[in-house]
Every structure is written in structure tokens, then in C-alpha cells.
Design a protein around this motif. Structure first.
Motif, PDB file in Angstrom:
ATOM      1  N   LEU A   1      85.197   0.392  17.502  1.00 57.44           N
ATOM      2  CA  LEU A   1      85.816   0.129  16.353  1.00 57.44           C
ATOM      3  C   LEU A   1      85.218   0.913  15.038  1.00 57.44           C
ATOM      4  N   VAL A   2      83.936   0.929  14.903  1.00 54.93           N
ATOM      5  CA  VAL A   2      83.095   1.389  13.857  1.00 54.93           C
ATOM      6  C   VAL A   2      82.895   2.944  14.067  1.00 54.93           C
ATOM      7  N   GLU A   3      83.009   3.518  15.087  1.00 57.41           N
ATOM      8  CA  GLU A   3      82.961   4.872  15.290  1.00 57.41           C
ATOM      9  C   GLU A   3      84.307   5.719  14.915  1.00 57.41           C
ATOM     10  N   ASN A   4      85.184   5.002  15.398  1.00 56.12           N
ATOM     11  CA  ASN A   4      86.496   5.575  15.398  1.00 56.12           C
ATOM     12  C   ASN A   4      87.277   5.636  13.985  1.00 56.12           C
ATOM     13  N   PRO A   5      88.204   6.626  13.805  1.00 51.05           N
ATOM     14  CA  PRO A   5      88.855   6.620  12.320  1.00 51.05           C
ATOM     15  C   PRO A   5      89.581   5.475  12.004  1.00 51.05           C
ATOM     16  N   TRP A   6      89.668   4.868  11.009  1.00 52.19           N
ATOM     17  CA  TRP A   6      90.453   3.852  10.600  1.00 52.19           C
ATOM     18  C   TRP A   6      91.727   4.191   9.898  1.00 52.19           C
ATOM     19  N   ASN A   7      92.327   4.865  10.545  1.00 49.71           N
ATOM     20  CA  ASN A   7      93.719   5.424  10.043  1.00 49.71           C
ATOM     21  C   ASN A   7      95.075   4.678  10.456  1.00 49.71           C
ATOM     22  N   GLU A   8      95.206   3.595  11.077  1.00 49.10           N
ATOM     23  CA  GLU A   8      96.400   2.853  11.452  1.00 49.10           C
ATOM     24  C   GLU A   8      96.176   1.206  11.033  1.00 49.10           C
ATOM     25  N   MET A   9      97.018   0.838  10.249  1.00 44.99           N
ATOM     26  CA  MET A   9      96.986  -0.491   9.876  1.00 44.99           C
ATOM     27  C   MET A   9      97.402  -1.341  10.881  1.00 44.99           C
TER      28      MET A   9
END
Length: 112
Positions: A12-20
Motif C-alpha cells: 500500500l505504501v509503495e504503490n501509487p495512491w491514484n484510485e479512491m
């Protein structure tokens, strides 16, 4: 109803946060996220009835409700967070928010 987190906290921390999305965290996941050194954590308290007019953020963020309920509205959809729910908020996404109960939360952003 929030779904269970389908990956590890490190992913979670490493992945992009681009989906709500809203996920329900267990106590171990919550502790692992709060203790994670790869992200910046800020703690906030808001009273029942607090409202935020439409706005967006330059950086993506994670919001973890430790106690209470927070409702975000995006494109006529409500995203409800209760205790132990984690919301992924992408950058530049216009939204409003409302505290339906007194809330205690952590707001996470990535290091620069």
C-alpha cells in the motif's frame, strides 16, 4: 461497506495512491501503517458537524479514522469511513467532507 485490504501495508505504501477506495483495517494493519517510516503522519481531531467545502489536494493521501465517522462526497458518490477505515484520496480530486461524529484520524502523505 469497506472491503478488506487486498495487499500488505508495505505494498500500500509503495504503490501509487491514484484510485479512491475505502478499506477496513484490522488492528495489526493499523499499527503497521501508523508505525511506517516511509510516509508522513499527521494527527487530527474534528468535532461532529465539521464540514469542508469542495477542495482538492496537490498530493495523494491516506486517511485513517481512529474513532468516529467521516463522509467524503465525490461525483455524487459518498465514501463513508468509520473507525479503522482507511480512505485513499488521489491528488487533485475535488471532494467535500463531513464529520457525522466527533472524529480522530491520521492523515498520511508520502515523503517528497
Amino acid at each position: 461497506m469497506p472491503e478488506k485490504l487486498p495487499f500488505t501495508i508495505n505494498e500500500l505504501v509503495e504503490n501509487p495512491w491514484n484510485e479512491m477506495r475505502v478499506y477496513s483495517l484490522n488492528e495489526d494493519q493499523k499499527k503497521e501503517l501508523v508505525d511506517n517510516k516511509k510516509i508522513v503522519k499527521n494527527e487530527y481531531f474534528f468535532r461532529n458537524g465539521t464540514e469542508w467545502a469542495e477542495h482538492s489536494h496537490k498530493k495523494p493521501q491516506l486517511l485513517l479514522v481512529l474513532e468516529g465517522q467521516l463522509i467524503h462526497r465525490v461525483n455524487n458518490n459518498n465514501y463513508v469511513q468509520n473507525t479503522n477505515d482507511l480512505l485513499i484520496m488521489p491528488a487533485d480530486l475535488p471532494h467535500t467532507a463531513h464529520a457525522d461524529k466527533d472524529i480522530h484520524l491520521y492523515w498520511f502523505t508520502k515523503h517528497k
